[in-house]
Design a protein around this motif. Structure first.
Motif, PDB file in Angstrom:
ATOM      1  N   ASP A  98      49.990  39.620  47.525  1.00  0.00           N
ATOM      2  CA  ASP A  98      49.456  38.819  46.377  1.00  0.00           C
ATOM      3  C   ASP A  98      49.335  39.812  45.138  1.00  0.00           C
ATOM      4  O   ASP A  98      48.760  41.310  45.409  1.00  0.00           O
ATOM      5  CB  ASP A  98      48.324  38.040  46.693  1.00  0.00           C
ATOM      6  N   ARG A  99      49.723  39.486  43.848  1.00  0.00           N
ATOM      7  CA  ARG A  99      49.199  40.133  42.742  1.00  0.00           C
ATOM      8  C   ARG A  99      47.925  40.452  42.712  1.00  0.00           C
ATOM      9  O   ARG A  99      47.182  39.344  42.686  1.00  0.00           O
ATOM     10  CB  ARG A  99      50.009  39.794  41.496  1.00  0.00           C
ATOM     11  N   PRO A 100      47.427  41.426  42.190  1.00  0.00           N
ATOM     12  CA  PRO A 100      45.860  41.352  41.619  1.00  0.00           C
ATOM     13  C   PRO A 100      45.668  40.591  40.263  1.00  0.00           C
ATOM     14  O   PRO A 100      46.684  40.541  39.537  1.00  0.00           O
ATOM     15  CB  PRO A 100      45.377  42.876  41.486  1.00  0.00           C
ATOM     16  N   ALA A 101      44.591  39.982  40.126  1.00  0.00           N
ATOM     17  CA  ALA A 101      44.002  39.241  39.072  1.00  0.00           C
ATOM     18  C   ALA A 101      43.766  40.026  37.888  1.00  0.00           C
ATOM     19  O   ALA A 101      42.714  41.062  38.012  1.00  0.00           O
ATOM     20  CB  ALA A 101      43.005  38.214  39.461  1.00  0.00           C
ATOM     21  N   PHE A 102      44.326  40.209  36.948  1.00  0.00           N
ATOM     22  CA  PHE A 102      43.948  41.099  35.708  1.00  0.00           C
ATOM     23  C   PHE A 102      43.393  39.921  34.408  1.00  0.00           C
ATOM     24  O   PHE A 102      43.613  38.783  34.639  1.00  0.00           O
ATOM     25  CB  PHE A 102      45.448  41.529  35.240  1.00  0.00           C
ATOM     26  N   LEU A 103      42.517  40.625  33.570  1.00  0.00           N
ATOM     27  CA  LEU A 103      41.974  39.792  32.535  1.00  0.00           C
ATOM     28  C   LEU A 103      43.055  39.490  31.754  1.00  0.00           C
ATOM     29  O   LEU A 103      43.945  40.529  31.376  1.00  0.00           O
ATOM     30  CB  LEU A 103      40.787  40.502  32.017  1.00  0.00           C
ATOM     31  N   ALA A 104      43.016  38.406  30.793  1.00  0.00           N
ATOM     32  CA  ALA A 104      44.012  38.296  29.971  1.00  0.00           C
ATOM     33  C   ALA A 104      43.490  38.932  28.615  1.00  0.00           C
ATOM     34  O   ALA A 104      42.321  39.347  28.317  1.00  0.00           O
ATOM     35  CB  ALA A 104      44.046  36.617  29.636  1.00  0.00           C
ATOM     36  N   ASP A 105      44.360  39.178  27.487  1.00  0.00           N
ATOM     37  CA  ASP A 105      44.183  39.882  26.413  1.00  0.00           C
ATOM     38  C   ASP A 105      42.952  39.054  25.706  1.00  0.00           C
ATOM     39  O   ASP A 105      42.086  39.646  25.111  1.00  0.00           O
ATOM     40  CB  ASP A 105      45.413  39.782  25.412  1.00  0.00           C
ATOM     41  N   SER A 106      42.854  37.688  25.655  1.00  0.00           N
ATOM     42  CA  SER A 106      41.920  36.816  25.014  1.00  0.00           C
ATOM     43  C   SER A 106      40.477  37.278  25.534  1.00  0.00           C
ATOM     44  O   SER A 106      39.505  37.347  24.791  1.00  0.00           O
ATOM     45  CB  SER A 106      42.180  35.486  25.023  1.00  0.00           C
TER      46      SER A 106
END
Length: 81
Positions: free
Chosen positions: A36-44
């Motif tokens: 699974d890909r790690p969860a990244f914060l969105a730019d917003s």
């Protein structure tokens, strides 16, 4: 007469044995499931943070991405055999 001797000389040998098993290479997948890909914060979401929290989140994302890439690299290298 010479032609008959040459013809009979060629028939004197024995044939190689017929193979009983034939191995055919069949491609098989080397992976059942990708990690699974790690969860990244969105730019917003990053835009809402103050500078200190922004730097901490970027560093957290960078470390998570490095770990993910290392796992992907190891999996792909194992599949290359």
């Amino acid at each position: 007469m010479m032609l008959l001797i040459l013809t009979l000389a060629g028939c004197n040998g024995t044939l190689p044995p017929v193979p009983k098993e034939t191995f055919i290479p069949v491609p098989v997948p080397c992976l059942d499931k990708l990690p699974d890909r790690p969860a990244f914060l969105a730019d917003s979401d990053l835009a809402k943070l103050d500078d200190f929290a922004f730097v901490l989140e970027l560093r957290r994302d960078q470390l998570a991405l490095r770990g993910f890439v290392a796992i992907q690299d190891a999996i792909l290298r194992a599949c290359l055999k």
